[in-house]
Scaffold this active site. Structure first.
Site, PDB file in Angstrom:
ATOM      1  N   THR A   1       0.817  -1.154   0.081  1.00 17.74           N
ATOM      2  CA  THR A   1      -0.015  -0.175   0.037  1.00 17.74           C
ATOM      3  C   THR A   1       0.811   1.157   0.019  1.00 17.74           C
ATOM      4  O   THR A   1       1.519   1.626   1.124  1.00 17.74           O
ATOM      5  CB  THR A   1      -0.885   0.057   1.341  1.00 17.74           C
TER       6      THR A   1
ATOM      7  N   LYS B   1      -7.170   1.403  -2.369  1.00 18.85           N
ATOM      8  CA  LYS B   1      -6.786   0.851  -1.316  1.00 18.85           C
ATOM      9  C   LYS B   1      -6.828   2.181  -0.176  1.00 18.85           C
ATOM     10  O   LYS B   1      -7.198   1.971   0.882  1.00 18.85           O
ATOM     11  CB  LYS B   1      -5.413   0.307  -1.477  1.00 18.85           C
TER      12      LYS B   1
END
Lengths: 297, 297
Positions: free
Chosen positions: B102, B177
């Site tokens: 991420t 995300k």
């Protein structure tokens, strides 16, 4: 659904929620008396077999369980205690007044105390699940008050809801509903901000919603109302102004208890923006417009 | 799960998430090569049948799909492009590099461009679902990049996740995300504040959670992590410091796009409080302590 013809039910306040909940009481076989300030809203229920009372007091005289579903703290206090011909002036010994409104937790203390003087009980029993849940009898009902009163009212509550939770003494139901509204309000803002970031990044919005909804960041709001934000469908399930009212009640309760709640305070502010921008009578998903209007979206 | 012995998989970054995801690739029948900066973390996978490479470049030489799962933007850029013996110096024409980290959406653009110079593809494919989802192969995987690269990598992604969503061009997976982390972060704060209000009001906390979880204000966090807040169980599924890192990435992305996100900003601040108060390596549910510490709870 349950049938218990022995319990005579009264229902005061036939708005979108109240009329559907009263209808379910009737369908479950309870003899029903209804009262509403504006008489024409009683018509469909009268045609379905309900009696119509001329006042809350008259309704209470004919009822073992008196359900109330109005808007504000003042409305509950007025119809139950303070108005001429309020419930308390007709309530029967052994009867139970069940308030489904979302109001200040302190209302429960006063109602419980004053009704006890008439040998009647009081439950605060606000609901969650919107107009759809009210029609389908699948509401979540959060109940505060005496356990014995809860047990005796349960057949009626079961006609209206699916998840019925006794949360504690008087006021616990109102408090849990405010907890519910803090979560719901923040979940709506989370959904709106996720959509804004994805939109500004040029990401496919339905793909974003699908991916996020299916994991640990999912919520009922994201699954059910975020697609309406994306589609610009602001038809109301629950009004922005009602969510704002409830978040303000949460802020007042937090103030009285000296509990700092920064997320709830932010949610109240953003819903106040949405209301001030003319979305008060839109559905709560219109809070997306308030988030959008902060920038150039 | 799928079996496709023709695709040789490489996996770089064997932390809690990466090691479980690599294990699932092996279980699905893919020939697997692994690399990790600290060598001892490769041991269980080597014993299970994986080859161990001495560098990302060596791993890339042996792989058709190169998966990466590290922490920060700098880590991805280093291991894929910039370090000596980075993936790019060994990557095969036609191979696809899939990054599960991420990180900042802008990372995807640079990786896509530079790998294209070697006739290799790049997908940003961060995951949601925590350590449990990684072990059980039920992750939600959000993918950005070329559709043809997505289709070719899909058998490998299906070995690791259940909901696999192609969200758009390069960077779309990283962006989704971040949307996910905004929602998750705010949902945790909502749960913490609901618990604080109920607690200060003397309401039964498990009854509150049951009632709220079952209705329109429910969320995955409320069902799964709020009970841990109530029980004081702060064992990590996902670290406070990682949630903070992700919320900061969201703030940076919002800054670059000029998108005001007040809820995300509040969430970042509250998670920064939790980290500063010593909860960085606790699970994200420990954000409850930061909310509590604002007052007298």
């Amino acid at each position: 659904m349950t049938t218990d013809g022995d319990i005579r039910v009264g229902f005061i306040g036939l708005g979108i929620m109240g009329s559907a909940m009263a209808e379910n009481c009737l369908q479950a076989g309870f003899p029903l008396t209804v009262y509403n300030r504006t008489l024409d809203k009683t018509k469909p229920l009268r045609q379905a077999g309900a009696a119509v009372a001329d006042s809350p007091a008259e309704l209470a005289e004919a009822s073992d369980v008196v359900c109330v579903c109005v808007t504000a703290s003042e409305d509950v206090l007025s119809v139950v205690l303070d108005a001429e011909n309020a419930v308390i002036s007709g309530v029967r010994p052994g009867a139970i007044v069940v308030d489904h409104s979302t109001v200040a937790p302190s209302v429960a203390g006063r109602c419980t105390k004053e009704l006890a003087g008439k040998q009647a009980g009081f439950l605060d029993a606000p609901v969650s699940g919107g107009d759809v849940g009210a029609r389908e009898g699948t509401l979540s009902i959060m109940v505060g008050g005496d356990r014995e009163h809860f047990d005796r009212s349960l057949p009626v509550l079961e006609a209206m809801g699916k998840t019925i939770t006794h949360c504690g003494g008087h006021g616990a139901g109102y408090t849990v509903k405010l907890c519910n509204q803090i979560c719901g309000g923040l979940h709506l803002i989370a959904a709106a901000e996720a959509i804004r970031l994805a939109e500004a990044s040029g990401v496919d919005l339905s793909a974003m919603l699908k991916a996020v909804s299916s994991g640990a960041a999912g919520s009922w709001m994201l699954s059910n109302l975020a697609p309406k934000m994306v589609g610009g469908d602001y038809r109301p399930g629950f009004f922005v102004d009602y969510q704002l009212k409830d978040l303000h009640l949460a802020a007042q309760a937090a103030h009285e208890l000296s509990v700092p709640l920064p997320g709830a305070a932010l949610a109240e502010t953003v819903f106040r923006c949405a209301s001030a921008q003319g979305h008060g009578r839109d559905g709560t998903q219109a809070v997306y417009e308030a988030i959008r209007r902060l920038g150039n979206g």
